[in-house]
Design a protein around this motif. Structure first.
Motif, PDB file in Angstrom:
ATOM      1  N   LEU A 133      12.892  -4.497   8.947  1.00 19.72           N
ATOM      2  CA  LEU A 133      11.699  -5.054   8.330  1.00 19.72           C
ATOM      3  C   LEU A 133      11.238  -4.187   7.163  1.00 19.72           C
ATOM      4  O   LEU A 133      10.934  -4.677   6.070  1.00 19.72           O
ATOM      5  CB  LEU A 133      10.585  -5.148   9.378  1.00 19.72           C
ATOM      6  CG  LEU A 133       9.275  -5.810   8.939  1.00 19.72           C
ATOM      7  CD1 LEU A 133       9.507  -7.272   8.597  1.00 19.72           C
ATOM      8  CD2 LEU A 133       8.229  -5.678  10.039  1.00 19.72           C
ATOM      9  N   ARG A 134      11.212  -2.880   7.383  1.00 18.73           N
ATOM     10  CA  ARG A 134      10.791  -1.953   6.342  1.00 18.73           C
ATOM     11  C   ARG A 134      11.724  -2.041   5.128  1.00 18.73           C
ATOM     12  O   ARG A 134      11.282  -2.023   3.976  1.00 18.73           O
ATOM     13  CB  ARG A 134      10.781  -0.534   6.894  1.00 18.73           C
ATOM     14  CG  ARG A 134      10.046   0.471   6.020  1.00 18.73           C
ATOM     15  CD  ARG A 134      10.235   1.883   6.552  1.00 18.73           C
ATOM     16  NE  ARG A 134       9.917   1.998   7.953  1.00 18.73           N
ATOM     17  CZ  ARG A 134       8.686   2.133   8.431  1.00 18.73           C
ATOM     18  NH1 ARG A 134       7.676   2.133   7.605  1.00 18.73           N
ATOM     19  NH2 ARG A 134       8.479   2.248   9.728  1.00 18.73           N
ATOM     20  N   GLU A 135      13.018  -2.158   5.380  1.00 16.03           N
ATOM     21  CA  GLU A 135      13.994  -2.228   4.291  1.00 16.03           C
ATOM     22  C   GLU A 135      13.792  -3.486   3.445  1.00 16.03           C
ATOM     23  O   GLU A 135      13.918  -3.455   2.211  1.00 16.03           O
ATOM     24  CB  GLU A 135      15.411  -2.201   4.852  1.00 16.03           C
ATOM     25  CG  GLU A 135      16.508  -2.124   3.795  1.00 16.03           C
ATOM     26  CD  GLU A 135      16.507  -0.820   3.021  1.00 16.03           C
ATOM     27  OE1 GLU A 135      17.136  -0.770   1.952  1.00 16.03           O
ATOM     28  OE2 GLU A 135      15.874   0.161   3.480  1.00 16.03           O
ATOM     29  N   THR A 136      13.459  -4.582   4.102  1.00 14.76           N
ATOM     30  CA  THR A 136      13.210  -5.830   3.382  1.00 14.76           C
ATOM     31  C   THR A 136      12.090  -5.660   2.374  1.00 14.76           C
ATOM     32  O   THR A 136      12.197  -6.066   1.207  1.00 14.76           O
ATOM     33  CB  THR A 136      12.844  -6.954   4.362  1.00 14.76           C
ATOM     34  OG1 THR A 136      13.965  -7.216   5.208  1.00 14.76           O
ATOM     35  CG2 THR A 136      12.464  -8.229   3.631  1.00 14.76           C
ATOM     36  N   PHE A 137      10.999  -5.035   2.777  1.00 12.60           N
ATOM     37  CA  PHE A 137       9.865  -4.865   1.883  1.00 12.60           C
ATOM     38  C   PHE A 137      10.121  -3.808   0.822  1.00 12.60           C
ATOM     39  O   PHE A 137       9.629  -3.917  -0.303  1.00 12.60           O
ATOM     40  CB  PHE A 137       8.607  -4.547   2.689  1.00 12.60           C
ATOM     41  CG  PHE A 137       8.117  -5.731   3.468  1.00 12.60           C
ATOM     42  CD1 PHE A 137       7.685  -6.878   2.820  1.00 12.60           C
ATOM     43  CD2 PHE A 137       8.115  -5.726   4.844  1.00 12.60           C
ATOM     44  CE1 PHE A 137       7.254  -7.987   3.525  1.00 12.60           C
ATOM     45  CE2 PHE A 137       7.685  -6.824   5.568  1.00 12.60           C
ATOM     46  CZ  PHE A 137       7.248  -7.956   4.904  1.00 12.60           C
ATOM     47  N   ARG A 138      10.898  -2.783   1.158  1.00 17.38           N
ATOM     48  CA  ARG A 138      11.235  -1.781   0.153  1.00 17.38           C
ATOM     49  C   ARG A 138      12.070  -2.401  -0.962  1.00 17.38           C
ATOM     50  O   ARG A 138      11.913  -2.058  -2.137  1.00 17.38           O
ATOM     51  CB  ARG A 138      11.990  -0.626   0.807  1.00 17.38           C
ATOM     52  CG  ARG A 138      11.102   0.344   1.573  1.00 17.38           C
ATOM     53  CD  ARG A 138      11.902   1.417   2.262  1.00 17.38           C
ATOM     54  NE  ARG A 138      11.045   2.419   2.887  1.00 17.38           N
ATOM     55  CZ  ARG A 138      11.468   3.355   3.713  1.00 17.38           C
ATOM     56  NH1 ARG A 138      12.765   3.430   4.024  1.00 17.38           N
ATOM     57  NH2 ARG A 138      10.633   4.223   4.240  1.00 17.38           N
ATOM     58  N   ARG A 139      12.947  -3.299  -0.598  1.00 14.78           N
ATOM     59  CA  ARG A 139      13.775  -3.958  -1.611  1.00 14.78           C
ATOM     60  C   ARG A 139      12.935  -4.857  -2.508  1.00 14.78           C
ATOM     61  O   ARG A 139      13.144  -4.923  -3.719  1.00 14.78           O
ATOM     62  CB  ARG A 139      14.888  -4.760  -0.929  1.00 14.78           C
ATOM     63  CG  ARG A 139      15.932  -3.869  -0.259  1.00 14.78           C
ATOM     64  CD  ARG A 139      17.080  -4.655   0.315  1.00 14.78           C
ATOM     65  NE  ARG A 139      18.116  -3.770   0.846  1.00 14.78           N
ATOM     66  CZ  ARG A 139      19.377  -4.120   1.018  1.00 14.78           C
ATOM     67  NH1 ARG A 139      19.777  -5.348   0.721  1.00 14.78           N
ATOM     68  NH2 ARG A 139      20.249  -3.243   1.495  1.00 14.78           N
ATOM     69  N   PHE A 190       3.793  -7.349  10.059  1.00 11.87           N
ATOM     70  CA  PHE A 190       3.179  -6.600   8.970  1.00 11.87           C
ATOM     71  C   PHE A 190       2.105  -5.660   9.540  1.00 11.87           C
ATOM     72  O   PHE A 190       2.012  -4.497   9.163  1.00 11.87           O
ATOM     73  CB  PHE A 190       2.503  -7.530   7.960  1.00 11.87           C
ATOM     74  CG  PHE A 190       3.415  -8.518   7.298  1.00 11.87           C
ATOM     75  CD1 PHE A 190       4.790  -8.346   7.303  1.00 11.87           C
ATOM     76  CD2 PHE A 190       2.890  -9.631   6.665  1.00 11.87           C
ATOM     77  CE1 PHE A 190       5.629  -9.262   6.684  1.00 11.87           C
ATOM     78  CE2 PHE A 190       3.723 -10.555   6.048  1.00 11.87           C
ATOM     79  CZ  PHE A 190       5.088 -10.369   6.067  1.00 11.87           C
ATOM     80  N   ALA A 191       1.285  -6.214  10.429  1.00 11.42           N
ATOM     81  CA  ALA A 191       0.174  -5.449  11.000  1.00 11.42           C
ATOM     82  C   ALA A 191       0.689  -4.243  11.778  1.00 11.42           C
ATOM     83  O   ALA A 191       0.160  -3.129  11.645  1.00 11.42           O
ATOM     84  CB  ALA A 191      -0.659  -6.351  11.912  1.00 11.42           C
ATOM     85  N   TYR A 192       1.726  -4.450  12.567  1.00  5.03           N
ATOM     86  CA  TYR A 192       2.256  -3.340  13.356  1.00  5.03           C
ATOM     87  C   TYR A 192       2.862  -2.270  12.451  1.00  5.03           C
ATOM     88  O   TYR A 192       2.662  -1.076  12.676  1.00  5.03           O
ATOM     89  CB  TYR A 192       3.308  -3.826  14.351  1.00  5.03           C
ATOM     90  CG  TYR A 192       3.864  -2.679  15.164  1.00  5.03           C
ATOM     91  CD1 TYR A 192       3.226  -2.267  16.329  1.00  5.03           C
ATOM     92  CD2 TYR A 192       4.987  -1.975  14.747  1.00  5.03           C
ATOM     93  CE1 TYR A 192       3.697  -1.175  17.053  1.00  5.03           C
ATOM     94  CE2 TYR A 192       5.465  -0.883  15.460  1.00  5.03           C
ATOM     95  CZ  TYR A 192       4.819  -0.499  16.613  1.00  5.03           C
ATOM     96  OH  TYR A 192       5.276   0.582  17.321  1.00  5.03           O
ATOM     97  N   LEU A 193       3.600  -2.684  11.451  1.00  7.83           N
ATOM     98  CA  LEU A 193       4.246  -1.729  10.547  1.00  7.83           C
ATOM     99  C   LEU A 193       3.198  -0.854   9.859  1.00  7.83           C
ATOM    100  O   LEU A 193       3.351   0.369   9.773  1.00  7.83           O
ATOM    101  CB  LEU A 193       5.083  -2.479   9.514  1.00  7.83           C
ATOM    102  CG  LEU A 193       5.912  -1.645   8.545  1.00  7.83           C
ATOM    103  CD1 LEU A 193       6.857  -0.722   9.291  1.00  7.83           C
ATOM    104  CD2 LEU A 193       6.693  -2.546   7.598  1.00  7.83           C
TER     105      LEU A 193
END
Length: 230
Positions: A114-120, A55-58
């Protein structure tokens, strides 16, 4: 505040915490911002030292990308403070090593995944918000009735605008005839599954909002912010 500083702050405002689905500027995660000519230096902070490294890196990577996109920015430095992986993350950001290059064998999934997981998850929460508002506005409507709700049936308010942004983020369209209650691929759920799907979506939304509130409290306590005393 100078015009370049306003530009940089606005750019940071487009960066959303991947788990909490709120701008890092609203969450208080921007510790400092300094603009010196064409050089921008930003320090970020998190509620705890043990927030998940991915999360921190993203968040930090997105902040650097947003600032680098400014036409006048020639040198961008983004550093994460007070995190147990600060040294590793900051070194990777400075070298533009990417997520896998930064964490090597510890990176179990790519940054794109990872980004796609949170966008969903963000889409699910936004979808639940608009549908719950419809139920509250019309007490004769039941959860089962939501199966036939389309984008064109939604009011032109902030919740609908947020949903359309989240749909665009996962590649879904905004045609007024499209159904609202869909999975991440845009496929409507069967009518008999609608009440269950709405409950699951509500759990996702409550989890995101609860985490955001909790993190604000932790951040205020950790850094003795004014909000902690209010």
């Amino acid at each position: 505040m100078s015009a370049p500083e306003r530009d940089a702050l606005h750019a940071l405002g487009t960066v959303v915490d991947p788990e909490l689905d709120e701008p890092i500027t609203d969450l208080g995660f921007v510790r400092s911002l300094e603009v010196d000519g064409a050089a921008v230096t930003v320090h970020l902070r998190l509620p705890t030292s043990f927030c998940s490294p991915n999360f921190a890196y993203l968040m930090a990577s997105d902040a650097k990308d947003a600032l680098t996109a400014l036409p006048w920015a020639r040198r961008v430095t983004v550093e994460l403070d007070d995190h147990h992986d600060s040294e590793l993350i900051n070194r990777g950001l400075a070298a533009d090593a990417g997520y896998r290059g930064t964490f090597a064998h510890e990176a179990e999934e790519s940054l794109v995944e990872l980004r796609e997981t949170f966008r969903r998850k963000a889409h699910t929460a936004a979808m639940e918000r608009v549908l719950t508002r419809l139920l509250r506005a019309d007490r004769t409507r039941t959860a089962a009735d939501l199966h036939g709700v389309t984008i064109g049936d939604l009011p032109a308010d902030d919740a609908t605008a947020a949903l359309l942004r989240r749909r665009a983020g996962i590649g879904l369209g905004d045609d007024p005839a499209l159904p609202v209650l869909v999975d991440a691929d845009g496929t409507p759920y069967p009518p008999d599954e609608v009440p269950l799907r709405l409950r699951l979506a509500r759990s996702t939304r409550i989890s995101i909002e609860g985490n955001a509130h909790f993190c604000r409290g932790l951040l205020a306590t950790r850094y003795d912010l004014e909000e902690n005393a209010s």
